[in-house]
Design a protein around this motif. Structure first.
Motif, PDB file in Angstrom:
ATOM      1  N   GLY A  41       0.849  -1.185   0.000  1.00  0.00           N
ATOM      2  CA  GLY A  41       0.000   0.000   0.000  1.00  0.00           C
ATOM      3  C   GLY A  41       0.883   1.232   0.000  1.00  0.00           C
ATOM      4  N   GLY A  42       0.337   2.313  -0.465  1.00  0.00           N
ATOM      5  CA  GLY A  42       1.143   3.508  -0.705  1.00  0.00           C
ATOM      6  C   GLY A  42       1.621   4.228   0.544  1.00  0.00           C
ATOM      7  N   LYS A  68      -8.820  -4.423  -1.260  1.00  0.00           N
ATOM      8  CA  LYS A  68      -8.513  -4.076  -2.658  1.00  0.00           C
ATOM      9  C   LYS A  68      -7.699  -5.176  -3.336  1.00  0.00           C
ATOM     10  CE  LYS A  68      -7.297   0.214  -2.875  1.00  0.00           C
ATOM     11  NZ  LYS A  68      -6.725   1.556  -3.104  1.00  0.00           N
ATOM     12  N   LYS A  80      -0.217   0.248   4.760  1.00  0.00           N
ATOM     13  CA  LYS A  80      -0.162   1.658   4.357  1.00  0.00           C
ATOM     14  C   LYS A  80       0.830   2.387   5.242  1.00  0.00           C
ATOM     15  CE  LYS A  80      -2.554   4.237   1.374  1.00  0.00           C
ATOM     16  NZ  LYS A  80      -3.175   3.748   0.133  1.00  0.00           N
TER      17      LYS A  80
HETATM   18  C1  HCI Z   1      -3.727   2.308  -3.731  1.00  0.00           C
HETATM   19  O1  HCI Z   1      -4.454   1.771  -4.570  1.00  0.00           O
HETATM   20  O2  HCI Z   1      -4.202   3.027  -2.856  1.00  0.00           O
HETATM   21  C2  HCI Z   1      -2.262   2.065  -3.727  1.00  0.00           C
HETATM   22  C3  HCI Z   1      -1.810   1.022  -4.676  1.00  0.00           C
HETATM   23  C4  HCI Z   1      -0.576   0.341  -4.221  1.00  0.00           C
HETATM   24  C5  HCI Z   1      -0.432  -0.984  -4.480  1.00  0.00           C
HETATM   25  C6  HCI Z   1       0.689  -1.640  -4.082  1.00  0.00           C
HETATM   26  C7  HCI Z   1       1.666  -0.971  -3.416  1.00  0.00           C
HETATM   27  C8  HCI Z   1       1.524   0.345  -3.163  1.00  0.00           C
HETATM   28  C9  HCI Z   1       0.415   1.016  -3.569  1.00  0.00           C
END
Ligand code: HCI
Length: 359
Positions: A41-42, A68, A80
Motif C-alpha cells: 500500500g502507498g 482491494k 499503508k
Molecule cells: C492504492 O491503490 O491506494 C495504492 C496502490 C498500491 C499498491 C501496491 C503498493 C503500493 C500502492
C-alpha cells in the motif's frame, strides 16, 4: 480519537512508528494483513491534526488495501504508510523532504519485505526511486527512467472509468452522453478521469482547491467549476469523489442529489453501514476498493506478476466484471453494494487464486 482507541478498534499490526526530531515528521506503517502475500500500500505524506489522526488514517487505509488486493485477485496483503508532515508538502525544503524519505526508507528496510510501499497522496514516482534505492528495494512505482513501471494514476483513472460505466448500467442508463459527472479533486487521477468522461460526451462539473487545475479543466474539458462546499448539494448523474475519504456520511447519503457514486478516493464512506442509506435511496455505489483498484493492478501486475502494459489494461477492464458480480450479489442478497463487495473479497480471501510467488 486516542491512539489506544485507534489500535484497539482494528485487527492489524503497526509495523513501525517513529518521530524524527530533525524534521518534525511522524512516521507510521500499518500492516493489516499478510495472508495473501506481503502487505502493500502507498505512502501518504500530508498534514494531520495529530499523530492519532495519522495513525487512524494508516490503519483504515491499510484495511482498505487488504480488501482491494483480495478482490482484484492480487497476491498481496494490505498495508499503508502515513507520514504526518511538519508543514504542507509544497512548503518543505528539498533537504527536509529528502531526509523524510531517507527515514521512511530506513523503516521500510527494518520491515525487510513484510511491507512494500508505492505512491499515494503527497508522494510521486520520483519519491519511489529514492525509497527503492535507500530501502533495499521495497517500493513499487518507480519512474520508468529508474526501471519502474511509472505512475499508477492513468490505470487508476482507467479503472474508475470502467467502474462508472458498470455503475451507470446498473442505474439504468447506458452511456454518459449529456450526463452530468461531478469530479471532486483534479489531481493526477481526477483530472485524467474527467478527461475520459468528457470524451464520452459527459458534462463535467469539477472542483479542486487548486485554482490552476480548475482553470485547466474549464479550458481543456469545458468543465463547469463549482466551489468545494457546493459539491454535496449539486445535482449530478455521477458523483466521482477523487480527493479525500469520508465524504459520504449518513447525513450526506440521505440527501446527495446523485444517481451513481464511483470515484478514486479511498474510504469514501465514513463507515460501511452508510452504504445502507445509499441503497435505500437506490443510489448505485461502486465500492471504492473495487473501483480504484487499477493502481494496485498496475503496480503489482507489472512488478510482481511480470505483466505487460496490455495485460495490466485487460485486468483493469476486469473491474467492470467484478462490479457486475457485486451488484448482482447485492440485489440477490438484499444487501448494500459495500456489504456485497466485502463478502466477495472475503470469498477471494479464503480461496486465493493461484498466482506466481510474491517477491
Ligand atoms: C492504492 O491503490 O491506494 C495504492 C496502490 C498500491 C499498491 C501496491 C503498493 C503500493 C500502492
Amino acid at each position: 480519537m486516542s491512539i489506544e482507541q485507534v489500535i484497539s478498534e482494528w485487527e492489524g499490526q503497526v509495523g513501525c512508528v517513529g518521530f524524527d526530531h530533525e524534521t518534525g515528521a511522524f512516521f507510521s506503517i500499518a500492516i493489516h494483513s499478510r495472508a495473501l502475500g506481503p502487505a502493500a500500500g502507498g505512502t501518504r505524506a500530508m498534514r494531520y491534526a495529530g499523530f492519532d489522526e495519522a495513525l487512524r488514517d494508516a490503519t483504515r487505509l491499510a484495511g482498505a488495501m487488504t480488501l482491494k488486493m483480495a478482490i482484484a485477485g492480487l497476491p498481496m496483503g494490505g498495508g499503508k504508510s502515513v507520514i504526518a508532515l511538519p508543514a504542507p508538502r509544497n512548503e518543505l525544503s528539498e533537504a527536509t523532504w529528502r531526509r523524510i524519505l531517507e527515514v521512511h526508507a530506513e523503516n521500510l528496510a527494518t520491515l525487510a519485505g513484510q511491507y512494500w510501499t508505492g505512491p499515494d497522496v503527497g508522494t510521486s514516482a520520483a519519491d519511489m526511486d529514492v525509497l527503492h534505492e535507500r530501502s533495499g528495494g521495497f517500493a513499487f512505482g518507480r519512474t520508468e527512467a529508474a526501471g519502474g513501471p511509472g505512475s499508477s494514476a492513468p490505470e487508476t483513472a482507467h479503472g474508475v472509468h470502467v467502474a462508472i460505466h458498470a455503475a451507470i448500467r446498473e442505474a439504468g442508463f447506458d452511456d454518459l452522453e449529456g450526463r452530468r459527472v461531478l469530479v471532486q479533486g483534479l489531481g493526477a487521477v481526477g483530472y485524467d478521469l474527467a478527461a475520459r468522461v468528457a470524451a464520452d460526451g459527459a458534462r463535467v462539473i469539477a472542483t479542486d482547491l487548486d485554482a490552476a487545475r480548475c482553470e485547466r479543466a474549464r479550458r481543456e474539458l469545458g468543465a463547469e467549476i463549482i466551489e468545494g462546499d457546493a459539491v454535496l448539494a449539486t445535482p449530478c448523474d455521477v458523483f466521482a469523489p477523487c480527493a479525500t475519504g469520508g465524504v459520504i456520511t449518513a447525513g450526506v447519503a440521505a440527501e446527495l442529489p446523485a444517481r451513481v457514486i464511483a470515484g478514486a478516493a479511498n474510504n469514501v464512506l465514513d463507515a460501511p453501514s452508510t452504504a445502507d442509506a445509499l441503497a435505500r435511496r437506490r443510489i448505485v455505489f461502486a465500492p471504492d476498493f473495487v473501483a480504484n483498484g487499477g493502481g494496485g493492478i498496475h503496480l503489482v501486475g507489472r512488478e510482481v506478476l511480470g505483466w505487460s502494459p496490455d495485460e495490466v489494461a485487460a485486468h483493469v477492464e476486469g473491474i467492470g466484471t467484478t462490479l457486475s458480480e457485486v451488484f448482482e450479489l447485492a440485489r440477490h442478497d438484499g444487501v448494500s453494494t459495500e456489504r456485497a463487495a466485502r463478502m466477495l473479497a472475503q470469498q477471494r480471501f479464503e480461496a486465493p487464486i493461484a498466482a506466481p510467488a510474491a517477491p
